[in-house]
Design an enzyme around this catalytic site. Structure first.
Site, mmCIF file in Angstrom:
data_model
loop_
_atom_site.group_PDB
_atom_site.id
_atom_site.type_symbol
_atom_site.label_atom_id
_atom_site.label_comp_id
_atom_site.label_asym_id
_atom_site.label_seq_id
_atom_site.Cartn_x
_atom_site.Cartn_y
_atom_site.Cartn_z
ATOM 1 N N ASP A 1 -11.519 -35.775 29.018
ATOM 2 C CA ASP A 1 -11.130 -34.719 28.083
ATOM 3 C C ASP A 1 -11.541 -33.338 28.599
ATOM 4 O OD1 ASP A 1 -9.886 -36.102 26.008
ATOM 5 O OD2 ASP A 1 -11.065 -35.099 24.481
ATOM 6 N N ASP A 2 -10.832 -32.333 28.110
ATOM 7 C CA ASP A 2 -11.233 -30.924 28.259
ATOM 8 C C ASP A 2 -11.166 -30.386 29.680
ATOM 9 O OD1 ASP A 2 -11.727 -31.040 25.562
ATOM 10 O OD2 ASP A 2 -13.906 -30.932 25.724
ATOM 11 N N HIS B 1 -3.941 -31.146 26.642
ATOM 12 C CA HIS B 1 -4.887 -31.272 25.535
ATOM 13 C C HIS B 1 -4.553 -30.159 24.548
ATOM 14 C CE1 HIS B 1 -8.365 -33.126 23.896
ATOM 15 N NE2 HIS B 1 -9.263 -32.217 24.228
ATOM 16 N N HIS C 1 -6.891 -31.717 20.860
ATOM 17 C CA HIS C 1 -8.275 -31.273 21.023
ATOM 18 C C HIS C 1 -8.990 -31.290 19.676
ATOM 19 C CE1 HIS C 1 -11.692 -29.141 22.554
ATOM 20 N NE2 HIS C 1 -11.438 -28.023 21.900
ATOM 21 N N HIS D 1 -16.311 -36.644 28.463
ATOM 22 C CA HIS D 1 -16.268 -35.192 28.646
ATOM 23 C C HIS D 1 -17.156 -34.778 29.819
ATOM 24 C CE1 HIS D 1 -15.235 -36.036 24.431
ATOM 25 N NE2 HIS D 1 -14.507 -34.938 24.467
#
Length: 269
Positions: free
Chosen positions: A21-22, A61, A128, A217
């Site tokens: 993610d991210d 995202h 997100h 993450h």
């Protein structure tokens, strides 16, 4: 979606998408992505640090929130309801849900998807911080997935998500009628950093047959990475996912990518 998983030969197996993610949030996040080298799905926050990012399984995202006051993320479109008084994305989901107008959210989501299409061969989209779980926004999200022919993350275990009263039934109806691939989400974000490695080992080892997405993450431990309020957990994710025993447990799953899911799903449309 059993037909899709059968088409991919996953009946009775444990399949896993290891999902970073991210990406784009910081170079520390991007460096961890390159360091880990997992070939499976990751998502990029458009309008951030996307230069130099590459891979065969990248999605967008979709962000309507920043998550941290210090990030000062700005929308790509002009919608006023998307912005806090300083002109940034709302820092919390609750604030975003109070203010965002659906039409302006749709314009922003389109802008982010179009930016992603310019940068990568997009394999999927997701949300997100779960900001798209407001039912009217979720409807837009799923409609855009159909329009762009991009799988959207739709948790099969929606009941594990903390939602305001009245949201669950509407979202469940949207999910069950979406005809989109559904995966069971596994996410240790709330696990204390010092317990993260053991959480990976215990949680993954106990999973039975099914299609799972492990969300992490990971970010490198450096000055830029430490600017994030939750950097100890991101550092812990990186350390855990580099651990030989954790990687052994992950290797016991059938590896799956959103690219593979995208191609099989498009053939069924």
């Amino acid at each position: 979606m059993r037909e899709l998983w059968n088409k991919l030969g996953l009946e009775g197996k444990r399949a896993l998408i290891v999902h970073h993610d991210d990406l784009g949030l910081s170079q520390a996040q991007n460096r961890a992505y390159r360091e880990l080298g997992f070939p499976t799905g990751s998502v990029v926050m458009m309008g951030c640090c996307v230069e130099g990012l590459s891979g065969s399984d990248l999605g967008v995202h979709l962000a309507l929130t920043s998550g941290q006051d210090s990030l000062e993320l700005r929308p790509l479109s002009a919608g006023r309801s998307l912005r806090d008084p300083q002109g940034h994305l709302w820092s919390t989901v609750e604030a975003a849900w109070r203010h965002i107008k659906p039409a302006e959210a749709e314009a922003e989501l389109r802008a982010q998807i179009e930016a992603g299409l310019q940068a990568f061969d997009l394999t999927h989209i997701d949300s997100h911080m779960g900001a798209l779980l407001r039912p009217d926004l979720a409807g837009i999200y799923l409609e855009l997935a159909r329009e762009y022919r991009l799988p959207a993350l739709v948790p099969a275990n929606l009941e594990t998500v903390s939602l305001p009263p009245g949201f669950f039934s509407a979202l469940q109806n949207l999910r069950d009628n979406s005809a989109l691939p559904q995966v069971t989400v596994v996410d240790g974000y709330g696990v204390p950093p010092q317990e993260r490695q053991e959480w990976y080992l215990q949680t993954l080892s106990r999973l039975g047959p099914g299609v799972y997405q492990l969300i992490h993450h990971a970010a490198t431990d450096e000055p830029e990475g430490r600017l994030l309020e939750d950097w100890p957990g991101r550092k812990a994710d990186l350390e855990a996912l580099k651990d030989a025993e954790v990687r052994r447990v992950i290797a016991e799953f059938e590896p799956l990518t959103w690219r593979v899911v995208r191609e099989a799903w498009r053939e069924m449309l």
